[in-house]
Design a protein around this motif. Structure first.
Motif, PDB file in Angstrom:
ATOM      1  N   ILE A 190      47.554   5.144  45.450  1.00  0.00           N
ATOM      2  CA  ILE A 190      47.762   6.568  45.176  1.00  0.00           C
ATOM      3  C   ILE A 190      46.883   7.031  44.024  1.00  0.00           C
ATOM      4  O   ILE A 190      46.308   8.132  44.056  1.00  0.00           O
ATOM      5  CB  ILE A 190      49.248   6.830  44.876  1.00  0.00           C
ATOM      6  N   GLU A 191      46.749   6.209  43.009  1.00  0.00           N
ATOM      7  CA  GLU A 191      45.863   6.533  41.885  1.00  0.00           C
ATOM      8  C   GLU A 191      44.429   6.744  42.371  1.00  0.00           C
ATOM      9  O   GLU A 191      43.751   7.695  41.970  1.00  0.00           O
ATOM     10  CB  GLU A 191      45.915   5.404  40.852  1.00  0.00           C
ATOM     11  N   VAL A 192      43.961   5.862  43.243  1.00  0.00           N
ATOM     12  CA  VAL A 192      42.598   5.976  43.770  1.00  0.00           C
ATOM     13  C   VAL A 192      42.450   7.248  44.596  1.00  0.00           C
ATOM     14  O   VAL A 192      41.458   7.980  44.469  1.00  0.00           O
ATOM     15  CB  VAL A 192      42.249   4.732  44.613  1.00  0.00           C
ATOM     16  N   ILE A 193      43.431   7.546  45.450  1.00  0.00           N
ATOM     17  CA  ILE A 193      43.346   8.728  46.311  1.00  0.00           C
ATOM     18  C   ILE A 193      43.304  10.001  45.483  1.00  0.00           C
ATOM     19  O   ILE A 193      42.457  10.890  45.706  1.00  0.00           O
ATOM     20  CB  ILE A 193      44.535   8.754  47.292  1.00  0.00           C
ATOM     21  N   VAL A 194      44.213  10.109  44.507  1.00  0.00           N
ATOM     22  CA  VAL A 194      44.276  11.327  43.697  1.00  0.00           C
ATOM     23  C   VAL A 194      43.010  11.493  42.867  1.00  0.00           C
ATOM     24  O   VAL A 194      42.458  12.603  42.757  1.00  0.00           O
ATOM     25  CB  VAL A 194      45.520  11.294  42.787  1.00  0.00           C
ATOM     26  N   LYS A 195      42.512  10.403  42.293  1.00  0.00           N
ATOM     27  CA  LYS A 195      41.318  10.492  41.457  1.00  0.00           C
ATOM     28  C   LYS A 195      40.034  10.653  42.275  1.00  0.00           C
ATOM     29  O   LYS A 195      38.974  10.942  41.709  1.00  0.00           O
ATOM     30  CB  LYS A 195      41.219   9.229  40.589  1.00  0.00           C
ATOM     31  N   THR A 196      40.116  10.467  43.587  1.00  0.00           N
ATOM     32  CA  THR A 196      38.936  10.628  44.441  1.00  0.00           C
ATOM     33  C   THR A 196      38.848  12.030  45.023  1.00  0.00           C
ATOM     34  O   THR A 196      37.779  12.458  45.463  1.00  0.00           O
ATOM     35  CB  THR A 196      38.951   9.596  45.582  1.00  0.00           C
ATOM     36  N   ILE A 197      39.938  12.783  45.026  1.00  0.00           N
ATOM     37  CA  ILE A 197      39.950  14.136  45.594  1.00  0.00           C
ATOM     38  C   ILE A 197      38.885  15.040  44.969  1.00  0.00           C
ATOM     39  O   ILE A 197      38.219  15.807  45.687  1.00  0.00           O
ATOM     40  CB  ILE A 197      41.352  14.760  45.464  1.00  0.00           C
ATOM     41  N   PRO A 198      38.644  15.018  43.635  1.00  0.00           N
ATOM     42  CA  PRO A 198      37.612  15.895  43.057  1.00  0.00           C
ATOM     43  C   PRO A 198      36.214  15.664  43.629  1.00  0.00           C
ATOM     44  O   PRO A 198      35.359  16.554  43.503  1.00  0.00           O
ATOM     45  CB  PRO A 198      37.658  15.549  41.564  1.00  0.00           C
ATOM     46  N   VAL A 199      35.970  14.530  44.261  1.00  0.00           N
ATOM     47  CA  VAL A 199      34.653  14.274  44.846  1.00  0.00           C
ATOM     48  C   VAL A 199      34.337  15.297  45.930  1.00  0.00           C
ATOM     49  O   VAL A 199      33.186  15.711  46.106  1.00  0.00           O
ATOM     50  CB  VAL A 199      34.599  12.843  45.414  1.00  0.00           C
ATOM     51  N   PHE A 200      35.345  15.742  46.660  1.00  0.00           N
ATOM     52  CA  PHE A 200      35.137  16.712  47.739  1.00  0.00           C
ATOM     53  C   PHE A 200      34.830  18.107  47.212  1.00  0.00           C
ATOM     54  O   PHE A 200      34.491  19.000  47.988  1.00  0.00           O
ATOM     55  CB  PHE A 200      36.375  16.751  48.638  1.00  0.00           C
ATOM     56  N   PHE A 201      34.955  18.306  45.903  1.00  0.00           N
ATOM     57  CA  PHE A 201      34.635  19.586  45.285  1.00  0.00           C
ATOM     58  C   PHE A 201      33.368  19.486  44.430  1.00  0.00           C
ATOM     59  O   PHE A 201      33.139  20.316  43.555  1.00  0.00           O
ATOM     60  CB  PHE A 201      35.802  20.068  44.425  1.00  0.00           C
ATOM     61  N   GLY A 202      32.584  18.452  44.696  1.00  0.00           N
ATOM     62  CA  GLY A 202      31.300  18.302  44.023  1.00  0.00           C
ATOM     63  C   GLY A 202      31.338  17.636  42.669  1.00  0.00           C
ATOM     64  O   GLY A 202      30.321  17.621  41.965  1.00  0.00           O
TER      65      GLY A 202
END
Length: 258
Positions: free
Chosen positions: A121-133
């Motif tokens: 879950i930590e990885v998923i949440v911290k990876t979400i900003p990648v989709f916003f550049g």
């Protein structure tokens, strides 16, 4: 066994610490001892690079570097002696009674499930900003706190009325409101800037995974029972229709057998 004033007192260590908790304490302490040895033999930067970056939980390393083992290894690393001692204390306080109820195997499985789930879950949440550049997060997370927060939620579900002493205050409160307050603190901690050095998302992730694991029976078993009842009713109707269509004529009296 100890002797005092001519009397003997027996102290059973097996009642003080359960086998699963003892195993986790030994593993975490052993890993921290290795961390300390490497730090004494080499420079701290080397320790950070070869230990924390390889075995700690770094979202960018998991998603871009394919270090898929990190959600399973980060929970055994600790950032200092105080960090280790606090986690060991929490593990002993709340994990011992849970293991006495579940047994060693199920307790350890639950610990690893909550710890790994919290890491994912930590990885998923911290990876979400990648989709916003934005660049992926490269901040490491270490410690068994995610799994321990899963143990906390298990205590709240199984022992809601157990009294907890709020160290160092001489006050005790039930387990359920204690865990609720802890969850609220972690939730509001995620709304901050993240400069406190605490992985609040990982803690909440451990609680979420633990709650879903504990409540899976209430939902899945009810669904399974509903489907089973529906199948039973359907088969019963089919059987009744078959019987009605294939009724045998009454037998002749001369065919009766005495």
């Amino acid at each position: 066994m100890s002797t005092f004033g001519g009397r003997r007192y027996n102290f059973d260590w097996r009642g003080f610490i359960t086998p699963g908790v003892k195993l986790l304490v030994l593993v975490c302490s052993g890993v921290f001892f290795l961390q300390t040895l490497i730090g004494l033999a080499l420079d701290p930067l080397t320790v950070y690079h070869y230990v924390i970056q390889v075995f700690g939980l770094i979202p960018s390393a998991v998603t871009h570097g394919l270090r898929i083992w990190q959600p399973f290894t980060y929970m055994f690393l600790h950032g200092g002696l105080l960090h280790l001692l606090l986690n060991i204390l929490m593990l002993w306080m709340f994990g011992r009674e849970l293991e006495l109820v579940w047994g060693k195997r199920r307790f350890l499985n639950y610990f690893f499930l909550c710890g790994a789930g919290a890491g994912i879950i930590e990885v998923i949440v911290k990876t979400i900003p990648v989709f916003f550049g934005k660049p992926p997060s490269d901040i490491p997370t270490i410690g068994a706190s995610g799994a321990i927060f899963g143990i906390l939620i298990a205590n709240a579900v199984l022992f809601p009325d157990r009294r907890i002493w709020l160290i160092p205050l001489p006050v005790t409160i039930p387990m359920r409101p204690y865990v609720a307050v802890m969850a609220a603190i972690e939730f509001f901690g995620t709304l901050g800037t993240g400069g406190d050095g605490v992985a609040h998302i990982c803690h909440l992730g451990g609680m979420l995974v633990g709650y879903l694991y504990l409540r899976r029976g209430s939902f899945l078993y009810s669904v399974r029972n509903t489907v089973t009842d529906w199948k039973h009713q359907r088969n019963r109707k089919r059987f009744q229709v078959y019987i009605n269509k294939h009724k045998e004529p009454p037998s002749r009296p001369d065919r009766w057998v005495n």
